[in-house]
Design a protein around this motif. Structure first.
Motif, mmCIF file in Angstrom:
data_model
loop_
_atom_site.group_PDB
_atom_site.id
_atom_site.type_symbol
_atom_site.label_atom_id
_atom_site.label_comp_id
_atom_site.label_asym_id
_atom_site.label_seq_id
_atom_site.Cartn_x
_atom_site.Cartn_y
_atom_site.Cartn_z
ATOM 1 N N LEU A 128 0.830 -1.192 0.000
ATOM 2 C CA LEU A 128 0.000 0.000 0.000
ATOM 3 C C LEU A 128 0.872 1.252 0.000
ATOM 4 C CD1 LEU A 128 -2.610 -1.229 2.650
ATOM 5 C CD2 LEU A 128 -2.890 -1.186 0.166
ATOM 6 N N SER A 129 0.235 2.401 -0.164
ATOM 7 C CA SER A 129 0.958 3.676 -0.168
ATOM 8 C C SER A 129 0.327 4.621 0.831
ATOM 9 C CB SER A 129 0.926 4.312 -1.565
ATOM 10 O OG SER A 129 1.611 3.513 -2.495
ATOM 11 N N PHE A 130 1.151 5.411 1.494
ATOM 12 C CA PHE A 130 0.656 6.238 2.590
ATOM 13 C C PHE A 130 1.057 7.706 2.449
ATOM 14 C CE2 PHE A 130 1.381 1.911 4.186
ATOM 15 C CZ PHE A 130 0.078 1.574 4.497
ATOM 16 N N GLU A 131 1.368 8.134 1.234
ATOM 17 C CA GLU A 131 1.706 9.546 1.085
ATOM 18 C C GLU A 131 0.440 10.392 1.105
ATOM 19 O OE1 GLU A 131 2.978 10.693 -3.094
ATOM 20 O OE2 GLU A 131 3.305 8.534 -3.160
ATOM 21 N N GLN A 183 -7.303 6.069 -2.817
ATOM 22 C CA GLN A 183 -7.585 4.658 -2.567
ATOM 23 C C GLN A 183 -6.447 3.790 -2.047
ATOM 24 O OE1 GLN A 183 -9.739 4.800 -6.706
ATOM 25 N NE2 GLN A 183 -10.269 2.861 -5.757
ATOM 26 N N PRO A 184 -5.168 4.035 -2.373
ATOM 27 C CA PRO A 184 -4.170 2.992 -2.134
ATOM 28 C C PRO A 184 -3.598 2.913 -0.726
ATOM 29 C CG PRO A 184 -3.141 4.831 -3.235
ATOM 30 C CD PRO A 184 -4.600 5.152 -3.152
ATOM 31 N N CYS A 185 -4.191 3.617 0.237
ATOM 32 C CA CYS A 185 -3.665 3.500 1.604
ATOM 33 C C CYS A 185 -4.364 2.389 2.387
ATOM 34 C CB CYS A 185 -3.793 4.826 2.348
ATOM 35 S SG CYS A 185 -5.478 5.420 2.514
ATOM 36 N N TYR A 186 -5.319 1.712 1.785
ATOM 37 C CA TYR A 186 -5.982 0.596 2.456
ATOM 38 C C TYR A 186 -6.498 -0.374 1.403
ATOM 39 C CZ TYR A 186 -9.809 3.837 1.468
ATOM 40 O OH TYR A 186 -10.655 4.739 0.863
ATOM 41 N N PRO A 187 -6.689 -1.643 1.747
ATOM 42 C CA PRO A 187 -7.170 -2.615 0.765
ATOM 43 C C PRO A 187 -8.585 -2.278 0.321
ATOM 44 C CG PRO A 187 -6.233 -3.706 2.694
ATOM 45 C CD PRO A 187 -6.388 -2.259 3.048
#
Length: 324
Positions: A22-25, A79-83
């Motif tokens: 995942l990504s968290f920026e 969207q990409p900070c969690y499944p």
């Protein structure tokens, strides 16, 4: 569930040390690849390549879908900070998904565009990856299907749309978003007996053997019944899923070139796509997002979520096969 630390990561489209995860920026900053996946032209070991086709040539009403890929990438940063909710797995962590960037073509040589796109998709397929294509007007699906059919033979197609795109057109030199499915069937790229169009609400004299679940039927029988009907028609045949954003009602997706009322709702689409889990999906596209007509950005948000669902459908198929 633990989230990452916004403010620590940035530009993971270029700086990601691992393609998985995942990504968290910060969602409002950084390089906007689709779902913050790595931008790369290296396809070895890649499961799925997302690629943009910033093309519009003959949209019936409002041009501007060439800006769709950019808008979809930006919207996907939410969207990409969690499944993805409810799928029970995380394709961004379990599968190598990259952003392959956009198709390069000379905008002043429109006649060269179809072959440029076909070759672009064929390169990705030749490396063993599937594709999720961000459009672009709906014409782009025709050259894509040419590349797919060369590898897999005639495909089953599930087309979500307000329009059949089957206006008769036997001139191979014409590039027209409204005739792409007619030509795809005539060229033998599509298996009509296992293909179906969903959400149709404009007239068509001849569907050339494709099944149709029009918008009225979707509203009448409900999304789970629609999905069951789709699964029965398509079976386990190799399938390509094309999603025109105008399948949705313009109340939910006003940023499209060809809005038509009485369309599908986001709930109906979400349920149908989720219920298709397990189809033999080989690739898909999201087309006709025209962000200039939607200052809210909701159309691109819808398209980005559809893109994630298509990724999940594709990766679920890989899981069932035990890998890519």
């Amino acid at each position: 569930m633990a989230f990452g630390k916004p403010g620590i990561e940035v530009d993971s489209a270029f700086t990601r040390p691992d393609p998985l995860g995942l990504s968290f920026e910060n969602t409002f900053g950084g390089a906007t690849s689709f779902l913050r996946r790595s931008y790369t032209k290296a396809l070895r070991g890649v499961d799925l390549a997302v690629t943009g086709v910033p093309f519009d040539q003959a949209t019936s009403h409002r041009p501007g879908t060439r800006l769709g890929p950019r808008a979809l990438r930006e919207a996907s940063s939410l969207q990409p900070c969690y499944p993805p909710y409810g799928w029970g797995f995380d394709p961004l962590t379990e599968f190598d998904i990259v952003d392959y960037g956009d198709l390069a073509f000379d905008f002043a040589r429109i006649q060269d565009f179809p072959e440029a796109l076909r070759a672009h998709i064929a390169t990705i397929l030749g490396a063993g990856a599937g594709t999720l294509v961000l459009g672009g007007d709906h014409y782009i699906t025709l050259p894509i299907l040419r590349a797919y059919a060369a590898k897999f033979g005639p495909l089953s197609v599930i087309q979500f749309d307000a329009h059949s795109d089957m206006w008769p057109d036997d001139d191979p030199a014409r590039i027209d978003h409204g005739t792409m499915m007619y030509k795809a069937v005539r060229e033998g790229l599509v298996a009509p007996e296992t293909s179906v169009q969903v959400g149709i609400r404009t007239e068509c004299a001849d569907y050339l053997g494709l099944s149709v679940i029009d918008a009225f039927e979707v509203h009448d029988i409900g999304p789970k019944a629609v999905a069951a009907k789709l699964r029965e028609i398509v079976g386990r045949t190799p399938c390509y899923l094309s999603f025109d954003i105008d399948a949705l009602d313009p109340a939910f997706a006003p940023g499209t070139g060809t809005p038509v009322w009485n369309g599908l709702t986001p709930n109906q689409v979400a349920v149908i796509l989720r219920q298709l889990s397990g189809i033999n999906m080989k690739g898909g596209d999201v087309v006709e997002v025209s962000p200039g007509y939607d200052p809210t950005g909701v159309t691109a948000i819808m398209g980005a979520h559809v893109g994630m669902e298509l990724i999940c459908l594709y990766c679920r198929g890989l899981q069932e096969k035990g890998g890519a």
